[in-house]
Scaffold this motif. Sequence first.
Motif, PDB file in Angstrom:
ATOM      1  N   ASP A 461       0.845  -1.195   0.000  1.00 53.52           N
ATOM      2  CA  ASP A 461       0.000   0.000   0.000  1.00 53.52           C
ATOM      3  C   ASP A 461       0.881   1.245   0.000  1.00 53.52           C
ATOM      4  OD1 ASP A 461       0.889   0.397   2.605  1.00 53.52           O
ATOM      5  OD2 ASP A 461      -0.983  -0.265   3.537  1.00 53.52           O
ATOM      6  N   ALA A 462       0.266   2.398   0.134  1.00 56.98           N
ATOM      7  CA  ALA A 462       1.010   3.661   0.051  1.00 56.98           C
ATOM      8  C   ALA A 462       2.038   3.809   1.168  1.00 56.98           C
ATOM      9  CB  ALA A 462       0.034   4.840   0.076  1.00 56.98           C
ATOM     10  N   ASP A 463       1.828   3.114   2.270  1.00 54.40           N
ATOM     11  CA  ASP A 463       2.772   3.172   3.389  1.00 54.40           C
ATOM     12  C   ASP A 463       3.818   2.068   3.330  1.00 54.40           C
ATOM     13  OD1 ASP A 463       1.487   5.387   4.558  1.00 54.40           O
ATOM     14  OD2 ASP A 463      -0.031   4.057   5.456  1.00 54.40           O
ATOM     15  N   GLY A 464       3.775   1.260   2.276  1.00 52.75           N
ATOM     16  CA  GLY A 464       4.759   0.198   2.134  1.00 52.75           C
ATOM     17  C   GLY A 464       4.370  -1.093   2.818  1.00 52.75           C
ATOM     18  N   LYS A 465       3.175  -1.161   3.384  1.00 54.78           N
ATOM     19  CA  LYS A 465       2.735  -2.373   4.070  1.00 54.78           C
ATOM     20  C   LYS A 465       2.210  -3.388   3.060  1.00 54.78           C
ATOM     21  CE  LYS A 465      -0.313  -3.915   7.811  1.00 54.78           C
ATOM     22  NZ  LYS A 465      -1.325  -3.482   8.812  1.00 54.78           N
ATOM     23  N   PRO A 466       2.562  -4.683   3.206  1.00 55.27           N
ATOM     24  CA  PRO A 466       2.082  -5.672   2.243  1.00 55.27           C
ATOM     25  C   PRO A 466       0.576  -5.890   2.351  1.00 55.27           C
ATOM     26  CG  PRO A 466       3.285  -6.753   4.026  1.00 55.27           C
ATOM     27  CD  PRO A 466       3.485  -5.281   4.200  1.00 55.27           C
ATOM     28  N   VAL A 467      -0.100  -5.815   1.208  1.00 53.98           N
ATOM     29  CA  VAL A 467      -1.542  -6.071   1.159  1.00 53.98           C
ATOM     30  C   VAL A 467      -1.851  -7.321   0.337  1.00 53.98           C
ATOM     31  CG1 VAL A 467      -2.180  -3.660   1.513  1.00 53.98           C
ATOM     32  CG2 VAL A 467      -1.768  -4.493  -0.815  1.00 53.98           C
ATOM     33  N   ALA A 468      -0.837  -7.876  -0.348  1.00 54.11           N
ATOM     34  CA  ALA A 468      -1.018  -9.102  -1.142  1.00 54.11           C
ATOM     35  C   ALA A 468       0.297  -9.871  -1.179  1.00 54.11           C
ATOM     36  CB  ALA A 468      -1.473  -8.751  -2.561  1.00 54.11           C
ATOM     37  N   TRP A 469       0.174 -11.182  -1.199  1.00 53.27           N
ATOM     38  CA  TRP A 469       1.360 -12.051  -1.215  1.00 53.27           C
ATOM     39  C   TRP A 469       1.002 -13.331  -1.964  1.00 53.27           C
ATOM     40  CZ3 TRP A 469       6.235 -11.782   1.507  1.00 53.27           C
ATOM     41  CH2 TRP A 469       6.953 -12.983   1.588  1.00 53.27           C
ATOM     42  N   THR A 470       1.737 -13.633  -3.010  1.00 47.84           N
ATOM     43  CA  THR A 470       1.539 -14.905  -3.709  1.00 47.84           C
ATOM     44  C   THR A 470       2.883 -15.614  -3.847  1.00 47.84           C
ATOM     45  OG1 THR A 470       1.853 -14.059  -5.977  1.00 47.84           O
ATOM     46  CG2 THR A 470      -0.366 -13.919  -5.027  1.00 47.84           C
ATOM     47  N   HIS A 471       2.829 -16.926  -3.732  1.00 47.52           N
ATOM     48  CA  HIS A 471       4.047 -17.738  -3.755  1.00 47.52           C
ATOM     49  C   HIS A 471       3.716 -19.051  -4.441  1.00 47.52           C
ATOM     50  CE1 HIS A 471       7.598 -19.567  -1.198  1.00 47.52           C
ATOM     51  NE2 HIS A 471       7.731 -19.800  -2.495  1.00 47.52           N
ATOM     52  N   ARG A 472       4.358 -19.279  -5.582  1.00 44.61           N
ATOM     53  CA  ARG A 472       4.191 -20.559  -6.287  1.00 44.61           C
ATOM     54  C   ARG A 472       5.512 -21.321  -6.269  1.00 44.61           C
ATOM     55  NH1 ARG A 472       1.347 -19.783 -11.480  1.00 44.61           N
ATOM     56  NH2 ARG A 472      -0.421 -19.869 -10.032  1.00 44.61           N
ATOM     57  N   ILE A 473       5.443 -22.559  -5.826  1.00 39.57           N
ATOM     58  CA  ILE A 473       6.617 -23.427  -5.693  1.00 39.57           C
ATOM     59  C   ILE A 473       6.521 -24.534  -6.726  1.00 39.57           C
ATOM     60  CG2 ILE A 473       7.842 -25.012  -4.141  1.00 39.57           C
ATOM     61  CD1 ILE A 473       6.261 -23.397  -1.855  1.00 39.57           C
ATOM     62  N   ALA A 474       7.561 -24.695  -7.522  1.00 35.93           N
ATOM     63  CA  ALA A 474       7.620 -25.794  -8.485  1.00 35.93           C
ATOM     64  C   ALA A 474       8.833 -26.654  -8.177  1.00 35.93           C
ATOM     65  CB  ALA A 474       7.695 -25.246  -9.915  1.00 35.93           C
ATOM     66  N   GLY A 475       8.613 -27.959  -8.102  1.00 32.09           N
ATOM     67  CA  GLY A 475       9.725 -28.856  -7.814  1.00 32.09           C
ATOM     68  C   GLY A 475       9.247 -30.269  -7.573  1.00 32.09           C
ATOM     69  N   SER A 476      10.187 -31.141  -7.340  1.00 35.76           N
ATOM     70  CA  SER A 476       9.903 -32.557  -7.116  1.00 35.76           C
ATOM     71  C   SER A 476       9.181 -32.766  -5.797  1.00 35.76           C
ATOM     72  CB  SER A 476      11.215 -33.345  -7.121  1.00 35.76           C
ATOM     73  OG  SER A 476      11.002 -34.692  -6.753  1.00 35.76           O
ATOM     74  N   SER A 477       8.335 -33.777  -5.744  1.00 39.02           N
ATOM     75  CA  SER A 477       7.654 -34.145  -4.503  1.00 39.02           C
ATOM     76  C   SER A 477       8.305 -35.375  -3.891  1.00 39.02           C
ATOM     77  CB  SER A 477       6.174 -34.438  -4.752  1.00 39.02           C
ATOM     78  OG  SER A 477       5.591 -34.999  -3.588  1.00 39.02           O
ATOM     79  N   ILE A 478       8.910 -35.196  -2.733  1.00 40.27           N
ATOM     80  CA  ILE A 478       9.472 -36.328  -1.995  1.00 40.27           C
ATOM     81  C   ILE A 478       8.343 -37.137  -1.359  1.00 40.27           C
ATOM     82  CG2 ILE A 478      11.057 -37.014  -0.158  1.00 40.27           C
ATOM     83  CD1 ILE A 478      12.420 -34.242  -0.608  1.00 40.27           C
ATOM     84  N   PHE A 479       7.325 -36.443  -0.867  1.00 38.39           N
ATOM     85  CA  PHE A 479       6.201 -37.132  -0.229  1.00 38.39           C
ATOM     86  C   PHE A 479       5.512 -38.095  -1.194  1.00 38.39           C
ATOM     87  CE2 PHE A 479       4.518 -35.196   3.917  1.00 38.39           C
ATOM     88  CZ  PHE A 479       5.793 -34.977   4.400  1.00 38.39           C
ATOM     89  N   ALA A 480       5.388 -37.720  -2.459  1.00 37.56           N
ATOM     90  CA  ALA A 480       4.695 -38.574  -3.424  1.00 37.56           C
ATOM     91  C   ALA A 480       5.353 -39.939  -3.527  1.00 37.56           C
ATOM     92  CB  ALA A 480       4.660 -37.899  -4.791  1.00 37.56           C
ATOM     93  N   ARG A 481       6.671 -39.979  -3.331  1.00 35.00           N
ATOM     94  CA  ARG A 481       7.389 -41.258  -3.362  1.00 35.00           C
ATOM     95  C   ARG A 481       7.486 -41.892  -1.992  1.00 35.00           C
ATOM     96  NH1 ARG A 481      12.426 -42.542  -1.777  1.00 35.00           N
ATOM     97  NH2 ARG A 481      12.983 -40.356  -1.501  1.00 35.00           N
ATOM     98  N   TYR A 482       7.829 -41.095  -0.980  1.00 34.47           N
ATOM     99  CA  TYR A 482       8.202 -41.636   0.335  1.00 34.47           C
ATOM    100  C   TYR A 482       6.981 -41.938   1.204  1.00 34.47           C
ATOM    101  CZ  TYR A 482      11.547 -42.248   4.205  1.00 34.47           C
ATOM    102  OH  TYR A 482      12.321 -42.760   5.212  1.00 34.47           O
ATOM    103  N   VAL A 483       6.021 -41.030   1.215  1.00 36.04           N
ATOM    104  CA  VAL A 483       4.785 -41.225   1.996  1.00 36.04           C
ATOM    105  C   VAL A 483       3.602 -40.830   1.122  1.00 36.04           C
ATOM    106  CG1 VAL A 483       5.569 -41.129   4.381  1.00 36.04           C
ATOM    107  CG2 VAL A 483       5.360 -39.009   3.105  1.00 36.04           C
TER     108      VAL A 483
END
Length: 734
Positions: A461-483
């Motif tokens: 916002d105008a004061d520099g405070k975060p009003v939105a946050w998005t985070h997309r992670i791409a990578g291998s899944s260890i859980f899909a194999r291990y558990v």
Amino acid sequence: MDTLNLDAPTSGPSTSRRTFLKGGGLLLGFALLGGMTTSVFAANAAQVTEDEVKAPFAPNGFIRIDPKGTVTLVMPMVEMGQGTYTSLAMLLAEELEVDLDQVQVQHAPPNDALYANSILHIQSTGLSSSVRAFWTPLRQAGAVGRTLLIAAAAKQWGVEPGTCKAAHGVVTDGSGSKHLSYGELAEAASKLPVPAADSVKLKEPKDFTLIGTPAKRLDTPMKVDGRAIYGIDTKLPGMKVAAIAISPVLGGKVKTVDEKAALAVKGVHQVVKIDEAVAVVADHLGAAKKGLEAAAIEWDDGPHATVNSADIIKELEEKSKQPGAVARNEGDAEKALGSAAQRIDAIYQVPFLAHATMEPMNCTVHMQKDSCDIWVGTQVPTLTQMFVAGVTGFPKEAIRIHNHLLGGGFGRRLEPDGTVLAVKIAKHVDGPVKVVWSREEDIQHDMYRPYYYDRMSAGLDADGKPVAWTHRIAGSSIFARYVPQLFVNGLDPDAVEAAAEPPYALPNIHVDYVQVEPPGVPTAFWRGVGPTHNVFVVESFMDELAHAAKQDPVAYRKALLTNNPRALGVLTLAAEKAGWGTPLPDGQGRGVSVAFIFGSYVAQVAEVEVGTDGAVKVNRIVCGLDCGMSVNPDTIEAQIEGGSIFGLTAALHGAITIKDGRVEQSNFDNYLPMRIDEVPVIETHLIKSSEAPGGIGEVPTSIVSAAVTNAIFAATGKRVRTLPVDPEMLKSSS
């Protein structure tokens, strides 16, 4: 103290529960009929046979007290340098009312029913969970033992148990004139009814005499003088040694082997070929390695011969453009981004990493007609037992695991692949054979920390405070194999840990995950997998927001932590102890990082110096830590130091790269560890807390990278978004 008895099996034939839970004297646990545990610190680990069983006693599987008063803790977790054998012994000793030096430790046999980690739900040492998982069970075990011993003494003296007290392995009556040692009381105590573990009264923290005090590690003397026995130290009568070569490309197979040349080497007995590997079996490792070299193996590289790092990264980049499985969605992040006064976007990348434990992979196997003995250091004895049963066709009870001290684990020894390979080889060998991986095989056939590709966006916002946050992670899944049962709807909980729940107040947040499996590259847990990359990304990006808002990085974070007092506390402590805000010379900077991971709150401030040639020197790291109640402060400090150095190694040097389907790194000359002259001063400051303990081992490894790269930005104005740090990028333009 003595070394391990390597000739003793750790798992015996199937028995009834009543027969299994027996012991000589007072046995708060079990006797392994037809076998015995191997003692790590005990002076003469003796086989507990059926003839020695005196009386039934079955409250739990942790304690044994013999008529001599020797207290043995059957250790559910393994020791790989993290101090577990000392800290868990402290939990037991505190409630049992014995001194720490009165406790000896034995490896537990594979048994999920008795020794499952309550956090991981199997007998597994990982996730910084040993103290967290056994904080209550081991204290309860000690309290049950103490209660019974006091009751036995009171019965003998004809007084009420409440008038007696226990201390230093001795029960004293109310007058202080009568004393009976635990050894003298053991047999009588074993005949008393056992109270339920949750019915015994545990000490109040104010009454602790051992927990919370710095205790010397029980395993240090034997490691200093060489008596400590690791899996690679195994020696058995008639044992042969095998060196192995594994297909340099995953999925490749053996094409040709010059067996005649290998067998011509003095000391070589046979050449064993399996689909993916060749083993040369000899009298000793030197001969085996020479035989392997003479074998001149040719490989069929198979389907992954053209895999390269650049192609893997390109696929990650493309797939990260598509939405993934939602880990968290609160508010409307996209709408808030669109109306924000300022928008910041960034892409972060972290590489594949090898574990590179000091003790390379090894396993000794003695395959017999209807049983299989295995000498190994493993973090997962029951899982290993299950996999070996699958390879051999034997019932689990016929697979005897002789566990050892581990010369480093870091998650590598959560995987049974090395043991399975050794068993496949041992099928063709008459008698016991020790299979040893070279350092090159170890690094080039590891199971690697995934390469992650992260897309970040935030609106201010105008004061520099975060009003939105998005985070997309791409990578291998260890859980899909291990558990796989925990990999639900395409979401890997580990891959998003510390990203889905950052410690800050963020009104509109969206975090998702895209599974992208690299062809031919196996991935696995690496000393805090998800947090090792997510804390770096989240804390680096938070620093970017502070800079965009033209605010001090510590002050900016504090404003977002007003509803998180424990996180705010460690940040305030670390900043104060580091002298945040005081001037530094040109070319130097301070960076900060904050996280809640593995049940602990932690903040680090790094002081970094960057030369005109781009070389990075980390001079100082200051850590503020709230890990709940501390068991052994000395171990905590050591773990912060060791974990920080491990994380620094990755941040400054660590990267596994792939070319033509092959790992390019092979030894410590091109997969660099931290050198002693690179190691910074590391300070640890603990916040006293009455909360239940959190984990420690993986905490500093996860948090240190962001503190260092944020410090690099403070020193140079150059933002590091891809690890490891590239000195070329940091070179001075002047």
